[in-house]
Design an enzyme around this catalytic site. Structure first.
Site, PDB file in Angstrom:
ATOM      1  N   ASP A 144    -116.357  57.923  54.133  1.00  0.00           N
ATOM      2  CA  ASP A 144    -116.576  56.486  54.026  1.00  0.00           C
ATOM      3  C   ASP A 144    -115.775  55.707  55.059  1.00  0.00           C
ATOM      4  OD1 ASP A 144    -117.420  54.030  53.178  1.00  0.00           O
ATOM      5  OD2 ASP A 144    -116.386  54.062  51.255  1.00  0.00           O
ATOM      6  N   ASP A 352    -121.157  50.922  58.280  1.00  0.00           N
ATOM      7  CA  ASP A 352    -120.770  51.404  56.952  1.00  0.00           C
ATOM      8  C   ASP A 352    -121.503  52.698  56.616  1.00  0.00           C
ATOM      9  OD1 ASP A 352    -119.947  51.727  54.360  1.00  0.00           O
ATOM     10  OD2 ASP A 352    -120.867  49.898  53.591  1.00  0.00           O
TER      11      ASP A 352
END
Length: 468
Positions: A144, A352
């Site tokens: 992430d 992202d």
């Protein structure tokens, strides 16, 4: 003790391609691609082709794979979410990011997590396997770029405090290199200065404060808390980070899947790239495989030669220490540039990899959807109340899909992978982020097969096509 200048890369495999190209009429460019409908489906066997990692001296390898595919060391037993559920989670994650940015100035205690932490931890698709402790115990961690603090579930932890995972819990009592971070240490003070982590000092058995505690809550209800700790992290055989700070989680809750924890790749001091910046310069790259039966790579450190990359400037938001931001300037579909006013892109795109679907402001999204639907008019749309673009390819062995290209600041134009960089479960993997000029998100579907090089010190993001 000084570490050798090792650069970590994760060397993996590429899914076999079923693609053949045809030229768009009149322009001589390969603007449409004929693909087998088999390329939309997850295969039962992990691909064995080798991905092309940009050379790094003294490299070492660990896997980066889709967590629902056959290449995963411990594949998830849960089926991937439907497109409708994925879209819902993606929108909630994006909405939560935006809402928390707007709430930063509210009184302390009203915001429990930072914008960059997102919402659904289990919305992410890609995992890496690293070794934690001495002797090293394998941990399967979600990747992430929208999070900083890395964490794993730790023993002892009963079924009411920890969610089920396929691998044994990490037990710090069995590691000779584990140590909790003291409450008054500089490392803990830095962590506590990040108000969004809602940290404090945990109590020991006699009621005195001795250990640095952490607590992270995610907008979708997931949360983790425990002891901020120091441990050896094995990136590859012989490549060990001796003082890696992570969260040893003793109490988790909310909608979590069977992963072991999370690997934070953001810009704050807690993240892996920042913690290892003395070794690798703070740069890192990843290549996400095109489908779940393929493999890609993660790399710490910049390649020795970046001539194969195209770079666009990268910034961050003033009120967000974590996010990587780039600016989109144009979109083309089937070789034709869409007419979109430049001012609608002013908000930029958050890069992202934990968000599956890309979010674009209203005008560019509407124009992209209209052009894509026109190019795919030969195939039946599935009726939807959500205004998405999903197709019924039943009965088709091959479909013709238009190329979609994104152009960023500096004239950098990137062709998205066809079909897996465009379509997810037969649906166009873009959605509306809201008003023009607002921030959008570059999701992991659009990143597939591209090596994305985060050159933080150079303030730029690089793209290298066809890397996995």
């Amino acid at each position: 003790m000084a570490y050798p200048p090792l650069f970590l890369y994760i060397l993996l495999v590429v899914f076999g391609s079923y693609l053949s190209t045809i030229s768009a009429a009149g322009d001589g460019e390969q603007s449409f691609v004929v693909v087998s409908t088999r390329s939309f489906q997850t295969q039962d066997v992990c691909s064995t082709s080798t991905s092309t990692v940009a050379p790094r001296p003294n490299g070492a390898a660990v896997p980066l794979v889709h967590r629902h595919g056959p290449c995963a060391k411990s594949p998830s037993t849960d089926k991937p979410s439907s497109f409708a559920e994925t879209l819902r989670r993606s929108r909630v994650r994006a909405d939560y990011v935006m809402s928390t940015m707007q709430m930063q100035d509210q009184e302390e205690g009203k915001v429990s997590i930072p914008a960059h932490l997102g919402t659904f931890v289990d919305s992410q698709e890609y995992v890496v396997t690293l070794g934690l402790g001495t002797p090293a115990v394998e941990q399967v961690l979600l990747l992430d770029t929208g999070s900083d603090l890395s964490w794993v579930q730790c023993a002892p932890c009963n079924s009411t405090d920890c969610y089920p995972q396929k691998d044994p819990l990490f037990d710090p009592r069995k590691s000779s290199t584990y140590a909790p971070i003291p409450c008054g240490s500089d490392v803990c003070k830095i962590l506590q200065s990040d108000d969004h982590l809602n940290n404090g000092c945990s109590m020991n058995g006699n009621g005195t404060q001795s250990q640095c505690g952490y607590r992270v809550e995610y907008g979708g209800g997931s949360k983790t808390s425990g002891v901020y700790s120091n441990e050896a992290l094995t990136l590859a055989p012989g490549v060990i980070i001796k003082d890696f700070h992570f969260g040893c989680g003793y109490k988790q809750g909310g909608p979590n899947d069977k992963f072991d924890g999370l690997l934070g790749l953001g810009r704050a001091p807690e993240s892996l790239p920042v913690q290892t910046s003395a070794l690798y310069g703070g740069s890192f790259s990843h290549c996400l495989p095109s489908v779940s039966s393929g493999t890609g790579f993660l790399a710490l450190g910049a390649p020795s030669n970046t001539s194969g990359f195209s770079f666009t400037p990268m910034t961050q938001f003033v009120d967000s220490v974590t996010d990587y931001v780039v600016k989109l300037t144009g979109i083309s579909v089937g070789g034709k540039q869409l007419r979109i006013p430049g001012k609608v892109f002013e908000g930029g795109l958050i890069v992202d990899c934990g968000n599956i679907i890309s979010h674009l402001p209203s005008t560019p999204y509407a124009k992209l959807r209209s052009a894509f639907r026109a190019a795919m008019a030969a195939y039946p749309l599935i009726p939807s109340d959500d205004h998405d673009t999903c197709y019924n390819f039943t009965g088709y062995s091959n479909v013709t899909v238009p190329k979609v290209a994104l152009t960023f600041t500096g004239g950098v134009t990137i062709d998205l992978d066809v079909p897996n960089g465009l379509l997810l479960d037969g649906c166009l993997a873009f959605t509306d982020s809201g008003s023009d000029g607002y921030v959008g998100f570059l999701g992991n579907v659009q990143m597939r097969t591209l090596e994305m090089l985060y050159d933080v010190r150079g303030g730029r993001l690089g793209f290298r096509a066809g890397a996995c």
